[in-house]
Write an enzyme that holds these catalytic residues in place. Structure first.
Site, PDB file in Angstrom:
ATOM      1  CG  MET A  19       3.297   3.406  -8.045  1.00 42.58           C
ATOM      2  SD  MET A  19       2.442   4.380  -9.313  1.00 42.58           S
ATOM      3  CE  MET A  19       2.279   3.155 -10.617  1.00 42.58           C
TER       4      MET A  19
ATOM      5  CG  HIS B 236       7.054   3.459 -21.229  1.00 43.50           C
ATOM      6  ND1 HIS B 236       7.434   4.073 -20.045  1.00 43.50           N
ATOM      7  CD2 HIS B 236       5.985   4.162 -21.679  1.00 43.50           C
ATOM      8  CE1 HIS B 236       6.631   5.080 -19.787  1.00 43.50           C
ATOM      9  NE2 HIS B 236       5.730   5.158 -20.763  1.00 43.50           N
ATOM     10  CG  ASN B 237      10.270   3.260 -17.441  1.00 42.95           C
ATOM     11  OD1 ASN B 237       9.143   3.327 -17.920  1.00 42.95           O
ATOM     12  ND2 ASN B 237      10.471   3.064 -16.162  1.00 42.95           N
TER      13      ASN B 237
ATOM     14  CE  LYS C 158       6.340   1.569 -16.520  1.00 46.48           C
ATOM     15  NZ  LYS C 158       7.489   1.947 -15.717  1.00 46.48           N
TER      16      LYS C 158
ATOM     17  CG  LEU D 285      -2.029  -1.098   1.148  1.00 52.44           C
ATOM     18  CD1 LEU D 285      -2.839  -1.112   2.442  1.00 52.44           C
ATOM     19  CD2 LEU D 285      -2.954  -0.903  -0.053  1.00 52.44           C
TER      20      LEU D 285
ATOM     21  CB  SER E 263       3.639   3.574 -17.792  1.00 52.75           C
ATOM     22  OG  SER E 263       4.200   4.855 -17.994  1.00 52.75           O
TER      23      SER E 263
ATOM     24  CD  GLU F 287       9.539   8.120 -18.001  1.00 51.09           C
ATOM     25  OE1 GLU F 287       9.940   8.492 -16.882  1.00 51.09           O
ATOM     26  OE2 GLU F 287       8.710   7.205 -18.159  1.00 51.09           O
TER      27      GLU F 287
END
Length: 475
Positions: free
Chosen positions: A18, A191-192, A188, A15, A134, A195
């Site tokens: 995210m 993707h980063n 992912k 928790l 993301s 980025e």
């Protein structure tokens, strides 16, 4: 004590920022969610902060009760730090699972770890999913882009929930099953990497405008804001424009001017570069961005070097705003093209059969690199690529042809004026290399054969050859 046998739809363990956001997103979309956390005192705090969504959330300090509450076949989402903590939680949870249950790692995991874990689960009746998420906390709460790798069985369980909570682009959920084992986490990672390049290129344009053009932060931000309505429209341009126009309440100065110029990294950009090199691919724009972050951390050295290493700059015409805009657009196209080359190479290497069109589509909303450019890229993949190369797509060729002049002028100005433009320059160098039919590696092969007898191929005779080299004097 939470009630037993609730039969919730999914469990979320972890928790933090995210995990909390995804749990609330699921609850808001009508799913019943069991939540748990390593530190149990976080659970009642989270439930109290959930307000009206608390009715769809049930907290379990006890892991066995947490697992028992989930309807079978179970889906358990881990939102915890990657690496050893995931392996430790798998060891705790796995004995409590039944055949058909799935563990999902939603963190920024190394895809090699995901492949290892998937292999370990194979044949056990249980399933492991690596899912890239993301969009940051805001995306996780209201609609992220998600990249799923794992078995078809697990996807059939997760699909209704993930499609409901995902970001939507013109009604299309930005989530899909991309392949087995580490496919989702690898996509992912790339993707980063893209980025990293995107952020660095924007920063380089900012640096040119600030240090060579004499523009103030707010003026640069206002210029970026005008670009948001054209082909550069993207989340990162929007963020940059807003950041540059934000005033620091303490000093009254632009907030960006009060921030120390040292940037950190969490590893995914570096992983992209490492995997690209392993796959024999160029990711030079991403490499430049990763390197620039490393250089930024050497603040003391840079401060000491500035008076000792003069730029010896030459006069150069400063690019117009339209040329700077073109430079950024062309470089971003090239960085994306490099990223997709890495994805294609990995797809072949690991037999993932990645759908490049679909990857571009699920990046169009929710994620950090979302932009209008991804529509053009998806269209290019859909139409088919000559030689499998994005830069050879007719539409992408036209886009580059219209904007390469601005990139050349901007890089030339940066070099002439002594303003660093590593990512912009790397993108341009890659483009020029790829458009040069006859390169210079023939000399490199000659050198290698001269000193190491490595052999070379001839243009007029197949096979491996060696040269009868002119001897040099040995000193």
């Amino acid at each position: 004590m939470a009630p037993n046998n609730v039969n919730v739809d999914i469990g979320v363990f972890g928790l933090g920022t995210m995990g909390s956001a995804l749990a609330l997103n699921l609850a808001e979309n009508g799913f019943r969610v069991a939540v748990s956390n390593k530190h149990a005192d976080r659970i009642p705090v989270f439930l109290a902060q959930a307000n009206e969504l608390a009715g769809n959330l049930v907290g379990y300090p006890d892991i066995a009760e947490f697992i028992a509450s989930i309807a079978r076949p179970r889906s358990i989402l881990f939102m915890i730090p990657s690496g050893a903590p995931v392996d430790a939680m798998i060891d705790v949870v796995l004995p409590l699972l039944d055949d058909g249950d799935t563990i999902i790692d939603g963190g920024n995991a190394d895809f090699h770890d995901t492949r290892r874990r998937s292999a370990a689960f194979s044949g056990t009746g249980k399933h492991f999913v690596g899912m890239g998420v993301s969009g940051g906390a805001e995306g996780a709460r209201h609609g992220p882009s998600m990249m799923v790798g794992g078995t078809a069985h697990s996807w059939s369980l997760l699909r209704p929930m993930l499609r409901k909570i995902a970001a939507k682009f013109e009604g299309d959920p930005c989530v899909d099953h991309l392949g087995p084992d580490g496919a989702g986490h690898f996509v992912k990672t790339v993707h980063n990497g893209i980025e990293y390049a995107d952020m660095q290129m924007i920063a380089e344009i900012y640096g040119l405008m600030r240090d060579a053009g004499g523009f103030k932060a707010a003026e640069i931000g206002a210029q970026f804001e005008t670009w948001q309505s054209g082909p550069l429209s993207s989340y990162l341009i929007e963020v940059s424009a807003a950041a540059l126009q934000t005033v620091d309440a303490r000093s009254g100065e632009p907030l960006v001017d009060m921030i120390l110029d040292k940037a950190g990294q969490k590893g995914t950009g570096r992983w992209t570069l490492i995997e690209a090199l392993k796959l024999g691919q160029s990711a030079s724009a991403i490499e430049a961005a990763v390197g620039a972050r490393g250089w930024s951390s050497e603040k003391d050295l840079r401060v000491a070097a500035e008076p000792l290493l003069p730029a010896v700059a030459h006069k150069a015409a400063f690019p117009s705003p339209e040329e700077l805009k073109s430079a950024l657009l062309a470089a971003r196209v090239l960085a994306h093209a490099q990223g997709f080359r890495v994805l294609a190479a990995a797809s072949d290497e690991f037999e993932w059969h990645l759908d490049m069109t679909r990857i571009a589509e699920i990046w169009r909303a929710g994620c950090i690199i979302r932009s209008i450019l991804l529509d053009d890229i998806a269209d290019a993949f859909r139409a088919g690529l000559p030689e499998g190369a994005l830069i050879l797509s007719p539409s992408i060729r036209d886009l580059l042809a219209a904007h390469l002049g601005g990139l050349r002028k901007t890089v030339a100005a940066g070099v002439s004026l002594g303003i660093p433009v590593p990512a912009l320059g790397a993108a341009l160098a890659w483009y020029d290399t790829m458009r040069t039919a006859k390169g210079t590696a023939n000399l490199i092969q000659a050198q290698r054969d001269f000193f190491g007898s490595h052999g070379f191929e001839r243009i007029d005779d197949p096979g491996v050859h060696h040269g009868d080299w002119k001897p040099i004097a040995v000193s």
